[in-house]
Write a protein that holds these residues in place. Structure first.
Motif, PDB file in Angstrom:
ATOM      1  N   THR A 105     -48.954  85.623  64.879  1.00  0.00           N
ATOM      2  CA  THR A 105     -49.839  84.610  64.299  1.00  0.00           C
ATOM      3  C   THR A 105     -49.756  83.304  65.065  1.00  0.00           C
ATOM      4  O   THR A 105     -50.776  82.630  65.275  1.00  0.00           O
ATOM      5  CB  THR A 105     -49.468  84.370  62.819  1.00  0.00           C
ATOM      6  N   HIS A 106     -48.566  82.937  65.506  1.00  0.00           N
ATOM      7  CA  HIS A 106     -48.403  81.675  66.233  1.00  0.00           C
ATOM      8  C   HIS A 106     -48.706  81.829  67.725  1.00  0.00           C
ATOM      9  O   HIS A 106     -49.380  80.975  68.318  1.00  0.00           O
ATOM     10  CB  HIS A 106     -46.985  81.144  66.036  1.00  0.00           C
ATOM     11  N   ASP A 109     -52.526  82.425  68.245  1.00  0.00           N
ATOM     12  CA  ASP A 109     -53.427  81.502  67.556  1.00  0.00           C
ATOM     13  C   ASP A 109     -54.578  81.143  68.492  1.00  0.00           C
ATOM     14  O   ASP A 109     -54.344  80.660  69.610  1.00  0.00           O
ATOM     15  CB  ASP A 109     -52.645  80.243  67.172  1.00  0.00           C
ATOM     16  N   ARG A 112     -54.503  77.790  70.122  1.00  0.00           N
ATOM     17  CA  ARG A 112     -53.342  77.479  70.959  1.00  0.00           C
ATOM     18  C   ARG A 112     -53.714  77.580  72.442  1.00  0.00           C
ATOM     19  O   ARG A 112     -54.265  78.570  72.901  1.00  0.00           O
ATOM     20  CB  ARG A 112     -52.200  78.458  70.641  1.00  0.00           C
TER      21      ARG A 112
END
Length: 386
Positions: A105-106, A109, A112
């Motif tokens: 998820t990070h 992203d 991002r």
């Protein structure tokens, strides 16, 4: 195998040969990481699913009624070892899936900034990313290249191994921008901007489309995405510039109208402010932009009569413009627009207006035209008293 059986299997073979496993064989690093996430998650879940399915068949066979050799224990009701296995194995897999999901998820992203262009290659900081503004129209895609001053309809290209920064919005209903070979889908919504960072690692032509149903022309809302080397991309840009078309406010308002199965179209020159106007829903000359209205609202709004300001922003898909205040198209006039459209007013008020909130927001002092009309900031000609 008989000829009849071979003929019966031909349709299945043809169907399987036509399958496109682009999601499992992508051309971009982001899509490749998403592919790995799907595969790892599937394998982890199969660690439970496969044994359960196998044991179901084993128990059904071993303890069938005709098998008199099977152990018969009608009073058995508990096994600590079995309980530990049944509960610990799924718990461990859920923990692994949770950690995998949290990291994915990070790291994936869409907002991002890319940290790499491939598993073994970092981003070259000396090379600027490619900026592309995406607008979902009814029912076609508009791509604006602000750094090159061009725009295309249903045609998208990017250099190989160069990061791409997408800014995405829509003109009317919600759509979903999706190039399976490049990255995951992300929604395009009117009056809002979403972002996507991606990179293509292999040259080729890949399919892009809308993954969210948006009306009658949805099935034709697709385009080709080309991954090109630097020379090929420069040639593609030159070809677009030589097209000769110009995309300004007037041309965009015509392009925005619903149409189906639009061919590829290129514009050699564009209005450099067009994407901002589309995003703020104020392409029409003299119309107040959404950002201006938000600045006024942030300072307390414009009183009771300011309630009418929000009504013309409601999008009317069939009339193409907001008609909340009557049969004639209307909109909120921009307070900072020096030239209002012919026959329209920059503002119409019946009482003095405190402009300090506007000045506090960094806006220029507007020039108001007092009129005998109850409308406020309406971009339409007021009716005569007679």
């Amino acid at each position: 195998m008989s000829r009849l059986k071979i003929l019966a299997l031909l349709p299945l073979a043809v169907a399987l040969s036509g399958c496109n496993y682009v999601v499992l064989a992508p051309a971009g690093d982001i899509a490749a990481q998403q592919r790995d996430l799907v595969i790892i998650s599937t394998v982890l879940m199969l660690l439970i699913v496969v044994p359960v399915m196998a044991l179901t068949v084993l128990f059904a066979w071993r303890y069938r009624q005709s098998n008199t050799a099977a152990r018969y224990e009608p009073d058995w009701d508990h096994s600590t070892k079995l309980e530990l296995v049944i509960w610990s194995a799924p718990l461990l897999i859920i923990i692994c899936l949770g950690a995998l999901t949290w990291m994915g998820t990070h790291l994936l992203d869409p907002y991002r900034t890319l940290g790499r262009i491939h598993a073994d290659r970092a981003v070259d900081q000396s090379k600027a990313p490619l900026e592309v503004d995406v607008v979902a129209l009814d029912w076609k895609w508009l791509f604006i290249y602000p750094d090159y001053g061009i725009a295309t309809v249903n045609d998208l290209a990017a250099p190989v191994d160069r990061p791409i920064n997408f800014r995405i919005t829509a003109s009317s209903v919600m759509n979903s921008f999706y190039i399976p070979a490049l990255a995951g889908q992300i929604y395009a919504m009117p009056g809002m901007e979403t972002k996507l960072h991606a990179v293509v690692n292999h040259p080729g032509t890949y399919k892009g489309f809308s993954a969210n149903y948006s009306g009658a022309g949805f099935s034709g809302m697709h385009f080709n995405f080309q991954g090109l080397d630097d020379k090929g991309f420069d040639a593609w840009i030159a070809q677009a510039k030589s097209a000769g078309g110009s995309l300004g406010r007037t041309e965009y308002l015509q392009l925005e109208k619903p149409s189906q199965n639009e061919p590829v179209r290129r514009y050699g020159t564009i209005d450099s402010d067009l994407y901002r106007l589309i995003l703020n829903m104020c392409v029409e000359t003299g119309k107040m932009c959404q950002s201006e209205m938000m600045a006024i609202d942030a300072k307390g709004g414009a009183g009771h009569q300011g309630l009418n300001n929000t009504l013309p922003l409601a999008y009317d898909k069939y009339a193409r413009r907001g008609t909340a205040l009557g049969p004639e198209p209307s909109f909120v006039a921009g307070t900072c627009t020096p030239d209002a459209p012919q026959g329209k007013t920059t503002a119409s008020i019946t009482a003095p207006l405190d402009t300090s909130p506007l000045l506090g927001a960094g806006l220029k002092r507007p020039v108001f035209t007092p009129l005998k009309s109850s409308s406020f900031f309406l971009g339409q000609r007021p009716k005569s008293d007679s």
